[in-house]
Scaffold this motif. Sequence first.
Motif, short mmCIF file in Angstrom:
data_model
loop_
_atom_site.label_atom_id
_atom_site.label_comp_id
_atom_site.label_asym_id
_atom_site.label_seq_id
_atom_site.Cartn_x
_atom_site.Cartn_y
_atom_site.Cartn_z
N ARG A 75 0.84 -1.21 0.00
CA ARG A 75 0.00 0.00 0.00
C ARG A 75 0.87 1.25 0.00
O ARG A 75 0.57 2.23 -0.70
N PHE A 76 1.94 1.24 0.76
CA PHE A 76 2.84 2.39 0.84
C PHE A 76 3.52 2.63 -0.50
O PHE A 76 3.61 3.77 -0.98
N ASP A 107 -7.68 4.93 -2.28
CA ASP A 107 -7.73 4.51 -0.88
C ASP A 107 -7.52 5.75 -0.03
O ASP A 107 -6.97 6.76 -0.49
N GLU A 108 -7.95 5.68 1.22
CA GLU A 108 -7.67 6.75 2.17
C GLU A 108 -6.19 6.72 2.51
O GLU A 108 -5.60 5.66 2.69
N TYR A 109 -5.54 7.90 2.58
CA TYR A 109 -4.10 7.90 2.86
C TYR A 109 -3.71 8.93 3.91
O TYR A 109 -2.51 9.18 4.12
N GLU A 110 -4.67 9.51 4.60
CA GLU A 110 -4.35 10.50 5.61
C GLU A 110 -3.46 9.90 6.70
O GLU A 110 -2.60 10.57 7.26
N ASP A 111 -3.67 8.62 7.01
CA ASP A 111 -2.84 7.98 8.04
C ASP A 111 -1.38 7.90 7.60
O ASP A 111 -0.47 8.04 8.42
N LEU A 112 -1.14 7.69 6.30
CA LEU A 112 0.23 7.63 5.80
C LEU A 112 0.91 8.99 5.93
O LEU A 112 2.06 9.08 6.37
#
Length: 318
Positions: free
Chosen positions: A164-165, A235-240
């Motif tokens: 994902r990263f 995809d949601e990526y705010e956490d990254l």
Amino acid sequence: MNLYRSARAVAGASGTDAIDWQSAADAAKAATDPGSLSLESGEREAYGRDVREAREAVRTVSGVDFDVPETVEIQNRHHWIDANVATFERVMSTLETHTGTFPGVARTVNTGTMTVLLAFLGRNVLGQYDPLLLADGPANDHALYFVRPNILNAAHKLEVDPDRFRRWIAFHEVTHAAEFGAAPWLSDHLERRMEDGIATLSEGSIDREAFRDLDAAMTVVEGYAELLMDLAFDDEYEDLRRKLDQRRQGRGPLQRLVRRLLGLGLKERQYERGKEFFEHIVAVRDLETASLVWTRPENLPTQDELDSPGQWIRRVDP
């Protein structure tokens, strides 16, 4: 990694130029663990798939017809240093005739400075679509790099899924390909302003206007990329993003100092400021209006307009 060999390479800097680029590259590699390129089954195909899918998604949301390099390079850290040293040399060529009163001492200091820069970036860059690579050759001579050891290391430290990263990094770099595809003039514009600024620094003065223009342009580049990422990434990526920011803030004092000296904190500010600029434009107009920045160099916002997007809209699309 061999710090003694690195120091010897810097101390042995020679030639007639302000920087011994070969010594800088050798010293940076000696100070940097190259990392592994032992790809797992299907990993190479996954990189290519991420780039292709990112290209189609970004094309769809942006309306920009662009392409990505035919070759996607999966590199270790030494590969990245070798791939970038020629670009640094070209951009900083205006230093070559300004070696000062003691050219040997200046050459060693300059070579050491570039060694630190190349080594630090080589250990931290995740992916790269470098606009300056376009400025000295045909349009199809560009390149897209992924520094695999850094991607895996960052994913491990952030405790996120490596696949994902990696995909997130691919999407971000492809958004830059879209920008330079929409604005064929942009790479030359950035390089000219950078060279103008470096030329005056080498003469002991500062072309503040050149650096302000360069900062504004890079703020647009980073902000528009963030806008496209919001629209294109599946995809949601705010956490990254949050975990990356926390990792930067949690670095030791020496790493924070190096980041400050290299201006990497400035790049983070450019992300935030540029994203706010484009979010406002899309909110009051649309993406088509935001994309007018790429029509011609004169459409790039000024520093004042970056803080007052309505002023920019009234100028370019009244």
